[in-house]
Design a protein around this motif. Structure first.
Motif, mmCIF file in Angstrom:
data_model
loop_
_atom_site.group_PDB
_atom_site.id
_atom_site.type_symbol
_atom_site.label_atom_id
_atom_site.label_comp_id
_atom_site.label_asym_id
_atom_site.label_seq_id
_atom_site.Cartn_x
_atom_site.Cartn_y
_atom_site.Cartn_z
ATOM 1 N N GLY A 123 6.237 10.231 1.459
ATOM 2 C CA GLY A 123 5.435 9.061 1.122
ATOM 3 C C GLY A 123 5.885 7.860 1.913
ATOM 4 N N ILE A 124 5.087 6.806 1.829
ATOM 5 C CA ILE A 124 5.450 5.567 2.514
ATOM 6 C C ILE A 124 4.823 4.379 1.787
ATOM 7 C CG2 ILE A 124 3.493 5.597 4.119
ATOM 8 C CD1 ILE A 124 5.522 4.533 6.259
ATOM 9 N N ASP A 125 5.569 3.275 1.732
ATOM 10 C CA ASP A 125 5.077 2.002 1.213
ATOM 11 C C ASP A 125 5.120 0.988 2.348
ATOM 12 O OD1 ASP A 125 5.029 3.153 -1.360
ATOM 13 O OD2 ASP A 125 7.068 2.490 -1.781
ATOM 14 N N VAL A 126 4.029 0.239 2.512
ATOM 15 C CA VAL A 126 3.965 -0.796 3.547
ATOM 16 C C VAL A 126 3.366 -2.040 2.914
ATOM 17 C CG1 VAL A 126 3.056 -1.473 5.800
ATOM 18 C CG2 VAL A 126 3.626 0.928 5.355
ATOM 19 N N GLY A 127 4.064 -3.170 2.994
ATOM 20 C CA GLY A 127 3.530 -4.382 2.397
ATOM 21 C C GLY A 127 4.372 -5.599 2.692
ATOM 22 N N TYR A 128 4.463 -6.483 1.678
ATOM 23 C CA TYR A 128 5.166 -7.755 1.832
ATOM 24 C C TYR A 128 6.060 -7.964 0.626
ATOM 25 C CZ TYR A 128 5.860 -12.561 3.447
ATOM 26 O OH TYR A 128 6.407 -13.720 3.928
ATOM 27 N N ASN A 129 7.237 -8.556 0.860
ATOM 28 C CA ASN A 129 8.203 -8.791 -0.208
ATOM 29 C C ASN A 129 8.551 -10.275 -0.275
ATOM 30 O OD1 ASN A 129 10.229 -7.278 -2.110
ATOM 31 N ND2 ASN A 129 11.442 -8.814 -1.051
ATOM 32 N N TRP A 130 8.542 -10.838 -1.517
ATOM 33 C CA TRP A 130 8.935 -12.223 -1.749
ATOM 34 C C TRP A 130 10.248 -12.247 -2.499
ATOM 35 C CZ3 TRP A 130 4.030 -10.392 -2.335
ATOM 36 C CH2 TRP A 130 3.004 -11.037 -1.641
ATOM 37 N N PHE A 131 11.077 -13.260 -2.229
ATOM 38 C CA PHE A 131 12.312 -13.463 -2.977
ATOM 39 C C PHE A 131 12.189 -14.725 -3.812
ATOM 40 C CE2 PHE A 131 13.859 -11.066 0.764
ATOM 41 C CZ PHE A 131 14.372 -9.971 0.081
ATOM 42 N N SER A 132 12.864 -14.738 -4.964
ATOM 43 C CA SER A 132 12.696 -15.837 -5.907
ATOM 44 C C SER A 132 13.988 -16.593 -6.164
ATOM 45 C CB SER A 132 12.142 -15.313 -7.234
ATOM 46 O OG SER A 132 13.031 -14.355 -7.797
ATOM 47 N N ALA A 133 14.741 -16.888 -5.139
ATOM 48 C CA ALA A 133 15.913 -17.747 -5.302
ATOM 49 C C ALA A 133 15.430 -19.139 -5.682
ATOM 50 C CB ALA A 133 16.707 -17.809 -4.008
ATOM 51 N N LEU A 143 0.858 -1.182 0.000
ATOM 52 C CA LEU A 143 0.000 0.000 0.000
ATOM 53 C C LEU A 143 0.894 1.231 0.000
ATOM 54 C CD1 LEU A 143 -2.694 -1.061 2.631
ATOM 55 C CD2 LEU A 143 -2.915 -1.064 0.144
ATOM 56 N N ASN A 144 0.492 2.244 -0.733
ATOM 57 C CA ASN A 144 1.283 3.470 -0.848
ATOM 58 C C ASN A 144 0.467 4.675 -0.397
ATOM 59 O OD1 ASN A 144 1.611 5.966 -3.008
ATOM 60 N ND2 ASN A 144 3.582 5.223 -2.254
ATOM 61 N N GLY A 145 1.111 5.562 0.325
ATOM 62 C CA GLY A 145 0.514 6.842 0.684
ATOM 63 C C GLY A 145 1.476 7.968 0.329
ATOM 64 N N LYS A 146 0.946 9.072 -0.189
ATOM 65 C CA LYS A 146 1.790 10.185 -0.609
ATOM 66 C C LYS A 146 1.095 11.495 -0.288
ATOM 67 C CE LYS A 146 3.820 12.266 -4.794
ATOM 68 N NZ LYS A 146 3.991 12.131 -6.259
ATOM 69 N N HIS A 147 1.888 12.476 0.194
ATOM 70 C CA HIS A 147 1.328 13.792 0.516
ATOM 71 C C HIS A 147 2.280 14.889 0.056
ATOM 72 C CE1 HIS A 147 -0.989 16.853 2.611
ATOM 73 N NE2 HIS A 147 0.153 17.306 3.094
#
Length: 198
Positions: free
Chosen positions: A126-136, A109-113
């Motif tokens: 701004g800020i981004d909050v979420g989940y990150n996957w790696f593909s090794a 999710l992104n928020g910007k002001h």
């Protein structure tokens, strides 16, 4: 859920939300699709640098603020050791010459002001909050990934056709394996991109 199914589900969700945002934009809000390229320098011992591309389906809630859903892909250098039996973040492996370059995908999710709604130059946070996957490849079935946070500080240049922007950011990600926390990755980055503001 396999990695391919997860990616397909994330792309489908992003498409649905983008369509919904577009419908709302015609009635009340303005759709704000943003495209961003960034380079990040690792701040951990292993120095995992990365090159990233992000698409953000944003929606202006006012002249100065917007919210949206982002999907990003990044290529990380020197993140995982080539030997799958080696422990991540093991002090004996930090300086080994052979590390993998692996991909990562973030859904957030992104928020910007913007601090002002007039003039060609408009600074923002701004800020981004979420989940990150790696593909090794040898770790793709273990659910590697974790919490993703990226605060930003930047400036928009507003023209008649689009907005160009430049920002600095700080990325903080949790790396997990088999539901066990193995460590945190931190990066300092610079980014640039454009917004169409339909």
């Amino acid at each position: 859920m396999t990695r391919k199914r997860t990616i397909k589900a994330a792309l489908f969700l992003l498409l649905l939300i983008s369509v919904q945002i577009g419908v709302q934009a015609q009635t009340r809000y303005r759709f704000d699709p943003r495209f961003k390229f960034s380079y990040d320098w690792g701040m951990n011992k292993m120095k995992p640098n990365s090159l990233s591309f992000d698409f953000i389906a944003g929606l202006h809630t006012s002249e100065q603020s917007s919210v949206g859903l982002g999907l990003g892909y990044s290529s990380h250098s020197h993140l995982f050791h080539e030997d799958p039996s080696s422990r991540w973040f093991d002090s004996d492996s930090w300086f080994h010459p052979k590390y993998k370059t692996v991909g990562g995908m973030a859904l957030y999710l992104n928020g910007k002001h913007n601090f002002t709604d007039s003039g060609r130059l408009r600074p923002y946070i701004g800020i981004d909050v979420g989940y990150n996957w790696f593909s090794a490849s040898d770790l793709s079935d273990t659910g590697t990934g974790g919490f993703f946070l990226r605060p930003q500080l930047g400036i928009d240049y507003c023209s008649r056709l689009c907005r160009l922007f430049f920002e600095v950011n700080y990325k903080h990600m949790k790396v997990t394996k088999d539901d066990n926390i193995n460590g945190w990755l931190s990066q300092f980055g610079i980014g640039a991109g454009f917004s169409l503001e339909l």
